[in-house]
Design a protein around this motif. Structure first.
Motif, PDB file in Angstrom:
ATOM      1  N   THR A   1      -8.700   1.550  -0.337  1.00 27.20           N
ATOM      2  CA  THR A   1      -8.866   2.687  -1.241  1.00 27.20           C
ATOM      3  C   THR A   1      -9.829   3.594  -0.561  1.00 27.20           C
ATOM      4  OG1 THR A   1     -10.388   1.425  -2.743  1.00 27.20           O
ATOM      5  CG2 THR A   1      -8.192   1.614  -3.323  1.00 27.20           C
ATOM      6  N   ARG A   2     -10.923   3.133  -0.074  1.00 31.98           N
ATOM      7  CA  ARG A   2     -12.136   3.898   0.601  1.00 31.98           C
ATOM      8  C   ARG A   2     -11.720   4.669   1.954  1.00 31.98           C
ATOM      9  NH1 ARG A   2     -16.307   0.084   1.444  1.00 31.98           N
ATOM     10  NH2 ARG A   2     -15.559  -0.359   3.250  1.00 31.98           N
ATOM     11  N   GLN A   3     -10.558   4.421   2.374  1.00 32.34           N
ATOM     12  CA  GLN A   3      -9.969   4.723   3.408  1.00 32.34           C
ATOM     13  C   GLN A   3      -8.926   6.004   2.976  1.00 32.34           C
ATOM     14  OE1 GLN A   3     -11.060   4.136   6.702  1.00 32.34           O
ATOM     15  NE2 GLN A   3     -10.021   6.062   7.261  1.00 32.34           N
ATOM     16  N   GLY A   4      -8.509   5.801   1.628  1.00 34.35           N
ATOM     17  CA  GLY A   4      -7.467   6.702   1.369  1.00 34.35           C
ATOM     18  C   GLY A   4      -6.156   6.286   0.838  1.00 34.35           C
TER      19      GLY A   4
ATOM     20  N   VAL B   1      -0.115  12.998  10.709  1.00 40.09           N
ATOM     21  CA  VAL B   1      -0.606  11.835  10.552  1.00 40.09           C
ATOM     22  C   VAL B   1      -0.749  11.632   9.060  1.00 40.09           C
ATOM     23  CG1 VAL B   1      -1.954  12.114  12.633  1.00 40.09           C
ATOM     24  CG2 VAL B   1      -2.917  12.672  10.428  1.00 40.09           C
ATOM     25  N   TYR B   2      -1.057  10.481   8.881  1.00 41.91           N
ATOM     26  CA  TYR B   2      -1.215   9.963   7.270  1.00 41.91           C
ATOM     27  C   TYR B   2      -2.610  10.697   6.900  1.00 41.91           C
ATOM     28  CZ  TYR B   2       2.549   6.755   8.298  1.00 41.91           C
ATOM     29  OH  TYR B   2       3.578   6.185   8.563  1.00 41.91           O
ATOM     30  N   GLN B   3      -2.884  10.750   5.759  1.00 40.19           N
ATOM     31  CA  GLN B   3      -4.197  10.842   5.089  1.00 40.19           C
ATOM     32  C   GLN B   3      -5.274  10.115   5.754  1.00 40.19           C
ATOM     33  OE1 GLN B   3      -5.077  13.728   2.984  1.00 40.19           O
ATOM     34  NE2 GLN B   3      -6.860  13.071   3.525  1.00 40.19           N
ATOM     35  N   THR B   4      -4.720   8.830   5.657  1.00 41.68           N
ATOM     36  CA  THR B   4      -5.862   7.708   5.873  1.00 41.68           C
ATOM     37  C   THR B   4      -6.337   7.924   7.402  1.00 41.68           C
ATOM     38  OG1 THR B   4      -4.280   6.063   6.426  1.00 41.68           O
ATOM     39  CG2 THR B   4      -5.387   6.108   4.296  1.00 41.68           C
ATOM     40  N   ASP B   5      -5.594   8.305   8.179  1.00 39.84           N
ATOM     41  CA  ASP B   5      -5.818   8.533   9.628  1.00 39.84           C
ATOM     42  C   ASP B   5      -6.609   9.696   9.728  1.00 39.84           C
ATOM     43  OD1 ASP B   5      -3.878   6.619  11.103  1.00 39.84           O
ATOM     44  OD2 ASP B   5      -2.325   7.883   9.990  1.00 39.84           O
ATOM     45  N   ALA B   6      -6.485  10.928   9.047  1.00 38.88           N
ATOM     46  CA  ALA B   6      -7.323  12.026   8.737  1.00 38.88           C
ATOM     47  C   ALA B   6      -8.677  11.580   8.291  1.00 38.88           C
ATOM     48  CB  ALA B   6      -6.701  13.048   8.251  1.00 38.88           C
ATOM     49  N   ASN B   7      -8.842  10.918   7.322  1.00 36.97           N
ATOM     50  CA  ASN B   7     -10.086  10.403   6.850  1.00 36.97           C
ATOM     51  C   ASN B   7     -10.781   9.639   7.762  1.00 36.97           C
ATOM     52  OD1 ASN B   7      -9.056  11.438   4.418  1.00 36.97           O
ATOM     53  ND2 ASN B   7      -8.721   9.658   3.659  1.00 36.97           N
ATOM     54  N   SER B   8     -10.227   9.067   8.805  1.00 36.32           N
ATOM     55  CA  SER B   8     -11.040   8.197   9.822  1.00 36.32           C
ATOM     56  C   SER B   8     -11.633   9.116  10.991  1.00 36.32           C
ATOM     57  CB  SER B   8     -10.059   6.753  10.214  1.00 36.32           C
ATOM     58  OG  SER B   8      -9.060   7.588  11.323  1.00 36.32           O
TER      59      SER B   8
ATOM     60  N   LEU C   1       0.824  -1.317  -0.124  1.00 34.42           N
ATOM     61  CA  LEU C   1      -0.228  -0.121  -0.209  1.00 34.42           C
ATOM     62  C   LEU C   1       0.825   1.317   0.013  1.00 34.42           C
ATOM     63  CD1 LEU C   1      -2.499  -1.064   2.984  1.00 34.42           C
ATOM     64  CD2 LEU C   1      -2.917  -1.026   0.265  1.00 34.42           C
ATOM     65  N   GLY C   2       0.321   2.456  -0.275  1.00 31.23           N
ATOM     66  CA  GLY C   2       0.880   3.595  -0.334  1.00 31.23           C
ATOM     67  C   GLY C   2       0.090   4.575   0.445  1.00 31.23           C
ATOM     68  N   ASN C   3       0.476   5.779   0.659  1.00 30.56           N
ATOM     69  CA  ASN C   3      -0.311   6.697   1.630  1.00 30.56           C
ATOM     70  C   ASN C   3       0.302   8.092   1.340  1.00 30.56           C
ATOM     71  OD1 ASN C   3      -2.194   7.678   3.420  1.00 30.56           O
ATOM     72  ND2 ASN C   3      -1.680   6.090   4.885  1.00 30.56           N
ATOM     73  N   SER C   4      -0.280   9.228   2.166  1.00 28.04           N
ATOM     74  CA  SER C   4       0.465  10.581   2.155  1.00 28.04           C
ATOM     75  C   SER C   4       0.406  11.089   3.368  1.00 28.04           C
ATOM     76  CB  SER C   4      -0.428  11.224   1.123  1.00 28.04           C
ATOM     77  OG  SER C   4      -1.874  11.424   1.294  1.00 28.04           O
ATOM     78  N   LEU C   5       1.229  12.137   3.772  1.00 31.37           N
ATOM     79  CA  LEU C   5       1.379  12.539   4.935  1.00 31.37           C
ATOM     80  C   LEU C   5       0.725  14.054   4.915  1.00 31.37           C
ATOM     81  CD1 LEU C   5       2.922  11.704   7.693  1.00 31.37           C
ATOM     82  CD2 LEU C   5       4.828  13.441   6.507  1.00 31.37           C
TER      83      LEU C   5
ATOM     84  N   LEU D   1      -5.820 -10.104   0.910  1.00 26.59           N
ATOM     85  CA  LEU D   1      -5.539  -8.745   1.383  1.00 26.59           C
ATOM     86  C   LEU D   1      -5.136  -8.015  -0.096  1.00 26.59           C
ATOM     87  CD1 LEU D   1      -4.002  -8.602   4.673  1.00 26.59           C
ATOM     88  CD2 LEU D   1      -6.195  -8.077   4.453  1.00 26.59           C
ATOM     89  N   GLU D   2      -4.471  -8.922  -0.895  1.00 23.93           N
ATOM     90  CA  GLU D   2      -3.683  -8.129  -2.091  1.00 23.93           C
ATOM     91  C   GLU D   2      -4.754  -8.394  -3.294  1.00 23.93           C
ATOM     92  OE1 GLU D   2       0.086 -10.670  -1.954  1.00 23.93           O
ATOM     93  OE2 GLU D   2       0.999  -8.793  -1.787  1.00 23.93           O
ATOM     94  N   SER D   3      -5.821  -8.956  -3.014  1.00 22.42           N
ATOM     95  CA  SER D   3      -6.791  -9.101  -4.027  1.00 22.42           C
ATOM     96  C   SER D   3      -7.706  -8.211  -4.489  1.00 22.42           C
ATOM     97  CB  SER D   3      -7.625 -10.291  -4.027  1.00 22.42           C
ATOM     98  OG  SER D   3      -8.677  -9.897  -2.739  1.00 22.42           O
ATOM     99  N   PRO D   4      -8.443  -7.730  -5.578  1.00 24.46           N
ATOM    100  CA  PRO D   4      -9.275  -6.788  -5.921  1.00 24.46           C
ATOM    101  C   PRO D   4     -10.294  -6.663  -4.933  1.00 24.46           C
ATOM    102  CG  PRO D   4      -8.537  -7.937  -7.835  1.00 24.46           C
ATOM    103  CD  PRO D   4      -7.845  -8.506  -6.873  1.00 24.46           C
ATOM    104  N   ALA D   5     -10.783  -7.860  -4.552  1.00 29.32           N
ATOM    105  CA  ALA D   5     -11.774  -8.058  -3.412  1.00 29.32           C
ATOM    106  C   ALA D   5     -11.688  -7.246  -2.295  1.00 29.32           C
ATOM    107  CB  ALA D   5     -12.158  -9.643  -3.163  1.00 29.32           C
ATOM    108  N   ALA D   6     -10.280  -7.098  -1.513  1.00 24.95           N
ATOM    109  CA  ALA D   6     -10.124  -6.625  -0.436  1.00 24.95           C
ATOM    110  C   ALA D   6      -9.700  -4.900  -0.707  1.00 24.95           C
ATOM    111  CB  ALA D   6      -8.939  -7.099   0.171  1.00 24.95           C
ATOM    112  N   ALA D   7      -9.224  -4.674  -1.905  1.00 24.65           N
ATOM    113  CA  ALA D   7      -8.960  -3.289  -2.306  1.00 24.65           C
ATOM    114  C   ALA D   7      -9.814  -2.296  -1.855  1.00 24.65           C
ATOM    115  CB  ALA D   7      -8.604  -3.242  -3.864  1.00 24.65           C
ATOM    116  N   GLN D   8     -11.084  -2.607  -2.023  1.00 27.72           N
ATOM    117  CA  GLN D   8     -12.012  -1.563  -1.759  1.00 27.72           C
ATOM    118  C   GLN D   8     -11.847  -1.056  -0.078  1.00 27.72           C
ATOM    119  OE1 GLN D   8     -16.243  -3.031  -0.956  1.00 27.72           O
ATOM    120  NE2 GLN D   8     -15.325  -5.276  -1.307  1.00 27.72           N
ATOM    121  N   PHE D   9     -11.526  -1.776   0.654  1.00 29.69           N
ATOM    122  CA  PHE D   9     -11.487  -1.447   2.100  1.00 29.69           C
ATOM    123  C   PHE D   9     -10.425  -0.432   2.265  1.00 29.69           C
ATOM    124  CE2 PHE D   9     -13.096  -5.943   2.284  1.00 29.69           C
ATOM    125  CZ  PHE D   9     -14.327  -5.673   2.539  1.00 29.69           C
TER     126      PHE D   9
END
Length: 267
Positions: A256-259, A199-206, A111-115, A246-254
């Motif tokens: 990417t939705r968080q950021g 924090v990470y962008q995903t933390d802020a989104n949460s 995964l990747g993220n932003s600060l 976890l690496e499959s497209p089926a899990a990606a939604q969880f």
């Protein structure tokens, strides 16, 4: 720098403590219906959702310990039972990999993220220039910047690199409120106990109680990468299935939705 005493209680309430460094019981280690994951604290919301989906699909229990990445890596090195390791930086994964503690051929940049710079939502959400004068003014006379420990927390390391690149670190270092993981820094800002935090962008989104008031340029810090791998000591028959999920497209939604951004899309 100082540690904020209340953060230990905050972290204890928010996250499971990592398992102690002791030999795993044989029945737990070989339980095909239990997978133990040691994961970076910033993954909590998305990984909890993915684990619940995996359990619904397979019936497999997933036990997750969240904390800063390097302390988790050292827990594994000391013998704590874990089947999957997910860190918020490559250094923590490399620490285990070079010691032969990750299963060969399974380590992937997942995964990747932003600060980002955050402030309490109640402060109005006005953007803050990532310059020394503007940041110090936003902190006020006595406010402190909540940041993961730069010595051990990936988010803190990224923050130090970014502030150093922007010429702010030297002035800001005495004004830091050091936390044991990135989610503790987030909570400190959400509770209005710190005027700013990194924090990470995903933390802020949460957390709806914080607002993003600045985004650090990608070039100001090393790329934020979350490696994932099976541990070499894992004997769980279901761990590889969880990793693949976890690496499959089926899990990606969880994620990417968080950021998060997906860097790996299965094997």
């Amino acid at each position: 720098m100082e540690k904020i005493a209340s953060l230990a209680l905050v972290a204890a309430l928010l996250f499971h403590l990592p398992a102690r460094a002791e030999a795993p019981a044989a029945d737990k280690a070989t339980d095909a219906k239990t997978v133990t994951v040691f994961a970076a604290a910033s993954l909590k919301n998305a990984l909890d959702e993915a684990a619940a989906a995996f359990k619904k699909k397979t019936g497999t229990e997933v036990s997750i310990s969240y904390a800063a990445s390097m302390p988790l890596a050292k827990q594994i090195e000391a013998g704590a039972p874990a089947d999957i390791f997910v860190s918020a930086d490559t250094a923590s994964a490399d620490y285990l990999s070079t010691r032969g503690l990750l299963k060969a051929g399974t380590l992937t940049n997942w995964l990747g993220n932003s600060l980002v710079l955050v402030a309490p939502k109640s402060a109005g959400g006005k953007k803050i220039a990532l310059e020394k004068g503007a940041v110090l003014a936003a902190l006020g006379a006595s406010g402190r910047m909540a940041v993961g420990d730069p010595a051990s927390v990936p988010a803190g390391k990224y923050a130090k690199a970014a502030f150093t690149s922007l010429g702010i670190w030297e002035a800001l270092e005495p004004r830091l409120a050091i936390t044991e993981n990135v989610r503790a820094a987030l909570t400190f800002v959400a509770r209005e106990e710190a005027p700013l935090g990194v924090v990470y962008q995903t933390d802020a989104n949460s957390d709806p109680k914080v607002a993003v008031v600045g985004v650090f340029p990608a070039g100001s810090h090393p790329p934020i990468v979350y490696p994932i791998a099976l541990t070499a000591a894992s004997t769980s028959k279901s761990a590889a299935d969880l990793l693949a999920f976890l690496e499959s497209p089926a899990a990606a939604q969880f994620f990417t939705r968080q950021g998060f951004t997906m860097l790996s899309h299965g094997r």
